[in-house]
Motif scaffolding. Sequence first.
Motif, PDB file in Angstrom:
ATOM      1  N   ARG A 279      67.813  32.572  78.426  1.00 42.50           N
ATOM      2  CA  ARG A 279      67.280  33.583  79.353  1.00 42.50           C
ATOM      3  C   ARG A 279      67.101  34.922  78.650  1.00 42.50           C
ATOM      4  O   ARG A 279      66.078  35.592  78.830  1.00 42.50           O
ATOM      5  N   LEU A 280      68.078  35.316  77.828  1.00 43.51           N
ATOM      6  CA  LEU A 280      67.948  36.565  77.074  1.00 43.51           C
ATOM      7  C   LEU A 280      66.717  36.533  76.173  1.00 43.51           C
ATOM      8  O   LEU A 280      65.967  37.510  76.105  1.00 43.51           O
ATOM      9  N   ALA A 281      66.516  35.419  75.487  1.00 43.13           N
ATOM     10  CA  ALA A 281      65.343  35.291  74.612  1.00 43.13           C
ATOM     11  C   ALA A 281      64.059  35.412  75.418  1.00 43.13           C
ATOM     12  O   ALA A 281      63.117  36.102  74.996  1.00 43.13           O
ATOM     13  N   SER A 282      64.013  34.791  76.578  1.00 42.28           N
ATOM     14  CA  SER A 282      62.825  34.884  77.437  1.00 42.28           C
ATOM     15  C   SER A 282      62.579  36.320  77.883  1.00 42.28           C
ATOM     16  O   SER A 282      61.436  36.787  77.916  1.00 42.28           O
ATOM     17  N   GLU A 283      63.646  37.029  78.216  1.00 44.94           N
ATOM     18  CA  GLU A 283      63.499  38.427  78.637  1.00 44.94           C
ATOM     19  C   GLU A 283      62.994  39.296  77.494  1.00 44.94           C
ATOM     20  O   GLU A 283      62.154  40.175  77.709  1.00 44.94           O
ATOM     21  N   VAL A 284      63.492  39.071  76.295  1.00 44.97           N
ATOM     22  CA  VAL A 284      63.029  39.836  75.137  1.00 44.97           C
ATOM     23  C   VAL A 284      61.535  39.584  74.922  1.00 44.97           C
ATOM     24  O   VAL A 284      60.768  40.517  74.673  1.00 44.97           O
ATOM     25  N   VAL A 285      61.110  38.334  75.055  1.00 41.48           N
ATOM     26  CA  VAL A 285      59.696  38.001  74.897  1.00 41.48           C
ATOM     27  C   VAL A 285      58.863  38.683  75.992  1.00 41.48           C
ATOM     28  O   VAL A 285      57.832  39.299  75.713  1.00 41.48           O
ATOM     29  N   GLU A 286      59.315  38.570  77.240  1.00 38.71           N
ATOM     30  CA  GLU A 286      58.560  39.121  78.368  1.00 38.71           C
ATOM     31  C   GLU A 286      58.440  40.634  78.324  1.00 38.71           C
ATOM     32  O   GLU A 286      57.393  41.191  78.620  1.00 38.71           O
ATOM     33  N   ARG A 287      59.518  41.304  77.961  1.00 41.04           N
ATOM     34  CA  ARG A 287      59.523  42.771  78.015  1.00 41.04           C
ATOM     35  C   ARG A 287      59.474  43.439  76.655  1.00 41.04           C
ATOM     36  O   ARG A 287      59.462  44.659  76.570  1.00 41.04           O
ATOM     37  N   GLY A 288      59.426  42.639  75.589  1.00 34.87           N
ATOM     38  CA  GLY A 288      59.482  43.197  74.238  1.00 34.87           C
ATOM     39  C   GLY A 288      58.162  43.722  73.712  1.00 34.87           C
ATOM     40  O   GLY A 288      58.127  44.370  72.681  1.00 34.87           O
ATOM     41  N   GLY A 289      57.079  43.423  74.411  1.00 33.62           N
ATOM     42  CA  GLY A 289      55.780  43.890  73.931  1.00 33.62           C
ATOM     43  C   GLY A 289      55.241  43.003  72.820  1.00 33.62           C
ATOM     44  O   GLY A 289      55.486  41.800  72.792  1.00 33.62           O
ATOM     45  N   ASP A 290      54.524  43.615  71.907  1.00 31.46           N
ATOM     46  CA  ASP A 290      53.890  42.912  70.787  1.00 31.46           C
ATOM     47  C   ASP A 290      54.968  42.335  69.865  1.00 31.46           C
ATOM     48  O   ASP A 290      55.660  43.071  69.156  1.00 31.46           O
ATOM     49  N   LEU A 291      55.102  41.011  69.861  1.00 36.22           N
ATOM     50  CA  LEU A 291      56.156  40.369  69.073  1.00 36.22           C
ATOM     51  C   LEU A 291      55.996  40.589  67.580  1.00 36.22           C
ATOM     52  O   LEU A 291      56.976  40.530  66.835  1.00 36.22           O
ATOM     53  N   SER A 292      54.774  40.895  67.120  1.00 33.75           N
ATOM     54  CA  SER A 292      54.578  41.134  65.690  1.00 33.75           C
ATOM     55  C   SER A 292      55.216  42.450  65.245  1.00 33.75           C
ATOM     56  O   SER A 292      55.376  42.686  64.050  1.00 33.75           O
ATOM     57  N   ARG A 293      55.589  43.305  66.195  1.00 30.54           N
ATOM     58  CA  ARG A 293      56.229  44.587  65.870  1.00 30.54           C
ATOM     59  C   ARG A 293      57.731  44.572  66.155  1.00 30.54           C
ATOM     60  O   ARG A 293      58.420  45.557  65.935  1.00 30.54           O
ATOM     61  N   LEU A 294      58.243  43.453  66.643  1.00 28.10           N
ATOM     62  CA  LEU A 294      59.627  43.351  67.078  1.00 28.10           C
ATOM     63  C   LEU A 294      60.517  42.836  65.953  1.00 28.10           C
ATOM     64  O   LEU A 294      60.147  41.900  65.237  1.00 28.10           O
ATOM     65  N   VAL A 295      61.685  43.449  65.778  1.00 26.28           N
ATOM     66  CA  VAL A 295      62.700  42.974  64.835  1.00 26.28           C
ATOM     67  C   VAL A 295      64.050  42.952  65.551  1.00 26.28           C
ATOM     68  O   VAL A 295      64.285  43.732  66.474  1.00 26.28           O
ATOM     69  N   LEU A 296      64.917  42.057  65.132  1.00 27.50           N
ATOM     70  CA  LEU A 296      66.264  41.960  65.687  1.00 27.50           C
ATOM     71  C   LEU A 296      67.265  42.421  64.650  1.00 27.50           C
ATOM     72  O   LEU A 296      67.189  42.012  63.491  1.00 27.50           O
ATOM     73  N   LEU A 297      68.196  43.272  65.072  1.00 30.64           N
ATOM     74  CA  LEU A 297      69.289  43.712  64.194  1.00 30.64           C
ATOM     75  C   LEU A 297      70.612  43.378  64.874  1.00 30.64           C
ATOM     76  O   LEU A 297      70.947  43.960  65.908  1.00 30.64           O
ATOM     77  N   GLY A 298      71.338  42.437  64.287  1.00 32.39           N
ATOM     78  CA  GLY A 298      72.650  42.090  64.819  1.00 32.39           C
ATOM     79  C   GLY A 298      73.693  43.059  64.307  1.00 32.39           C
ATOM     80  O   GLY A 298      73.675  43.459  63.146  1.00 32.39           O
ATOM     81  N   ILE A 299      74.608  43.439  65.192  1.00 31.86           N
ATOM     82  CA  ILE A 299      75.717  44.324  64.828  1.00 31.86           C
ATOM     83  C   ILE A 299      76.903  43.439  64.453  1.00 31.86           C
ATOM     84  O   ILE A 299      77.305  42.562  65.223  1.00 31.86           O
TER      85      ILE A 299
ATOM     86  N   GLY B 196      67.900  41.144  60.893  1.00 31.90           N
ATOM     87  CA  GLY B 196      68.741  41.864  59.954  1.00 31.90           C
ATOM     88  C   GLY B 196      70.149  41.993  60.501  1.00 31.90           C
ATOM     89  O   GLY B 196      70.442  41.590  61.631  1.00 31.90           O
ATOM     90  N   ALA B 197      71.024  42.563  59.686  1.00 36.09           N
ATOM     91  CA  ALA B 197      72.422  42.752  60.063  1.00 36.09           C
ATOM     92  C   ALA B 197      72.820  44.181  59.730  1.00 36.09           C
ATOM     93  O   ALA B 197      72.488  44.684  58.648  1.00 36.09           O
ATOM     94  N   ILE B 198      73.518  44.820  60.657  1.00 41.49           N
ATOM     95  CA  ILE B 198      73.907  46.207  60.426  1.00 41.49           C
ATOM     96  C   ILE B 198      75.403  46.374  60.648  1.00 41.49           C
ATOM     97  O   ILE B 198      75.969  45.855  61.607  1.00 41.49           O
ATOM     98  N   ASP B 199      76.046  47.037  59.701  1.00 40.30           N
ATOM     99  CA  ASP B 199      77.470  47.342  59.831  1.00 40.30           C
ATOM    100  C   ASP B 199      77.598  48.797  60.240  1.00 40.30           C
ATOM    101  O   ASP B 199      76.996  49.683  59.637  1.00 40.30           O
ATOM    102  N   ILE B 200      78.380  49.052  61.263  1.00 41.38           N
ATOM    103  CA  ILE B 200      78.487  50.411  61.810  1.00 41.38           C
ATOM    104  C   ILE B 200      79.859  51.035  61.548  1.00 41.38           C
ATOM    105  O   ILE B 200      80.137  52.128  62.026  1.00 41.38           O
TER     106      ILE B 200
END
Length: 181
Positions: free
Chosen positions: A22-42, A68-72
Amino acid sequence: MNTSSNVVKILSAEEMRRTLNRLASEVVERGGDLSRLVLLGIYTRGVPLAHLLAQQIQRLEGVELPVGAIDITLYRDDLDKISTRTPARTEIPFDISDRVVVLVDDVIFSGRTIRAALNAVIDYGRPSAIRLAVLIDRGHRELPVRPDFVGKTLPTAKDESVKVFLQDTDGRDGVELLKRA
């Protein structure tokens, strides 16, 4: 030591799979142009969750999102209150400038991790937008931070904790609420 009476199962492996779908579907539906979308895991569990979301988005849309992966750790404002840990390696093998960055984490609580992640992201470029996807929102915000995509809202007491288990790191999938005895 926690006994079984202090542990409440919140999501089974199957419920977690459905929630991620469901989260993936929501990201697709509301994420806009998928070619401009990136995911960064914390780090820590946001990283494998970001990969799981990317896999599901690829199944749904046939689009492979950069992950990508980001350390905070060094961006936190509460280093004196948390246990010492060695920072992980931030890995962003793509340009985030003018992209829509979706930060991915397992649980949002006070909002301080997300504040630190926002500061870290800006050090790597200037995205056109930053969104937030979390598996569990347990409330108790200390900062004005709200996720854009939420798997499950789980009201908790401040002295309780939420534990997310992932197959790749823990040998099983699921979410549990740990209540103080």
